[in-house]
Enzyme design. Structure first.
Site, PDB file in Angstrom:
ATOM      1  N   ARG A  48      -2.620  -5.018 -10.329  1.00  0.00           N
ATOM      2  CA  ARG A  48      -1.723  -4.762  -9.511  1.00  0.00           C
ATOM      3  C   ARG A  48      -0.489  -5.181  -9.985  1.00  0.00           C
ATOM      4  O   ARG A  48      -0.286  -6.170 -10.453  1.00  0.00           O
ATOM      5  CB  ARG A  48      -1.866  -5.634  -8.177  1.00  0.00           C
ATOM      6  CG  ARG A  48      -0.873  -5.374  -7.121  1.00  0.00           C
ATOM      7  CD  ARG A  48      -0.889  -4.125  -6.456  1.00  0.00           C
ATOM      8  NE  ARG A  48      -0.218  -4.008  -5.121  1.00  0.00           N
ATOM      9  CZ  ARG A  48       0.813  -3.931  -5.052  1.00  0.00           C
ATOM     10  NH1 ARG A  48       1.824  -3.912  -5.967  1.00  0.00           N
ATOM     11  NH2 ARG A  48       1.393  -3.970  -3.637  1.00  0.00           N
ATOM     12  N   ARG A  90      -7.406  -8.698  -7.431  1.00  0.00           N
ATOM     13  CA  ARG A  90      -6.878  -8.002  -8.524  1.00  0.00           C
ATOM     14  C   ARG A  90      -5.797  -9.059  -9.250  1.00  0.00           C
ATOM     15  O   ARG A  90      -5.475  -9.948  -8.834  1.00  0.00           O
ATOM     16  CB  ARG A  90      -6.283  -6.911  -8.025  1.00  0.00           C
ATOM     17  CG  ARG A  90      -7.249  -5.790  -7.527  1.00  0.00           C
ATOM     18  CD  ARG A  90      -6.202  -4.850  -6.521  1.00  0.00           C
ATOM     19  NE  ARG A  90      -5.389  -5.529  -5.480  1.00  0.00           N
ATOM     20  CZ  ARG A  90      -4.522  -4.647  -4.867  1.00  0.00           C
ATOM     21  NH1 ARG A  90      -4.451  -3.462  -4.918  1.00  0.00           N
ATOM     22  NH2 ARG A  90      -3.855  -5.018  -3.709  1.00  0.00           N
ATOM     23  N   GLU A 120       1.167   4.272  -0.206  1.00  0.00           N
ATOM     24  CA  GLU A 120      -0.192   4.394  -0.394  1.00  0.00           C
ATOM     25  C   GLU A 120      -0.942   5.891  -0.479  1.00  0.00           C
ATOM     26  O   GLU A 120       0.374   6.680  -0.159  1.00  0.00           O
ATOM     27  CB  GLU A 120      -0.857   3.937   1.019  1.00  0.00           C
ATOM     28  CG  GLU A 120      -0.523   2.407   1.147  1.00  0.00           C
ATOM     29  CD  GLU A 120      -1.119   1.468   0.112  1.00  0.00           C
ATOM     30  OE1 GLU A 120      -2.351   1.825  -0.237  1.00  0.00           O
ATOM     31  OE2 GLU A 120      -0.480   0.450  -0.151  1.00  0.00           O
TER      32      GLU A 120
END
Length: 240
Positions: free
Chosen positions: A47, A99, A55
């Site tokens: 990330r 992540r 998104e």
């Protein structure tokens, strides 16, 4: 006993420091893009630190007030920027989805900063002030999403969650691809990467066109013309 405890304490500290140093080693390699702020390098989900991109399913409005897939556009912009280059990411943290949160470079260029300066993402002030200046410059120049209107990605996710829709799954999202009859902007040529890693494009009417599915998480994408596909490094499929 005090000496033994002290020795064990020292050993534990040394091992912890070594482990921390190893954990902070840069992650480098070819990157695939899953959305505008997420990469995968050698199966490590990354990330991008300090930025928040729309998104994949998010819709924004352009300067004329027309809807467009701003999340998809951000992801494609990042994928096009990286291309086949090696990316090196410096870990900063781990998020709640497991992540690695990192600052990623392509050569000497900071990709986190580039996404914000081009208006494909905003500064994620909740976690960092690093890219606030880049955001201000993009807003002034009306770059990317700043050319029109948009909902901050965090607000968009919050609204979706309020309606019972999960927006940040534990596994990273692959780019959403519309079916051929609704291809974005009429770009119907399918750029596919086969099992041997060869980049092949399929035009409507070609032998395998209908059964070819685009997996943008692998770097596959659509093109608006054969010339565009060939400039990007794809070659034409064999038969019709």
């Amino acid at each position: 006993m005090r000496q033994v405890s002290g020795a064990f304490g020292l050993l534990f500290t040394v091992l912890w420091l070594v482990g921390s140093a190893l954990a902070a080693e840069p992650i480098s390699g070819r990157a695939s893009v899953t959305d505008g702020d997420t990469l995968v390098i050698r199966n490590t989900k990354i990330r991008l630190h300090g930025i928040d991109a729309p998104e994949s399913a998010q819709v924004c409005q352009d300067a004329a007030g027309k809807d467009y897939r701003c999340g998809q556009k951000a992801a494609l912009a990042l994928a096009d920027k990286i291309g086949e280059a090696t990316v090196s990411c410096e870990p900063r943290d781990t998020d709640r989805y497991g992540r690695t949160v990192a600052v990623c470079q392509m050569g000497s260029e900071n990709l986190n900063a580039w996404m914000v300066s081009e208006g494909h993402a905003i500064a994620y002030r909740r976690y960092s002030e690093d890219y606030v200046q880049a955001e201000g410059a993009a807003r002034t120049r009306k770059r990317g999403i700043w050319a029109g209107t948009f909902e901050p990605p965090s607000d968009w996710r919050r609204a979706r969650r309020a309606n019972g829709v999960e927006t940040r799954p534990a596994m990273p999202k692959s780019l959403e691809t519309a079916p051929a009859e609704a291809a974005p902007g009429g770009c119907k040529i399918k750029g596919n990467i086969n099992a041997k890693g060869a980049k092949i494009y399929h035009e409507p009417g070609s032998r395998d066109y209908e059964r070819t599915r685009i997996n943008e998480a692998k770097g596959e994408r659509r093109f608006c013309s054969a010339e565009e596909a060939e400039r990007a490094g794809w070659r034409a499929t064999g038969g019709r």
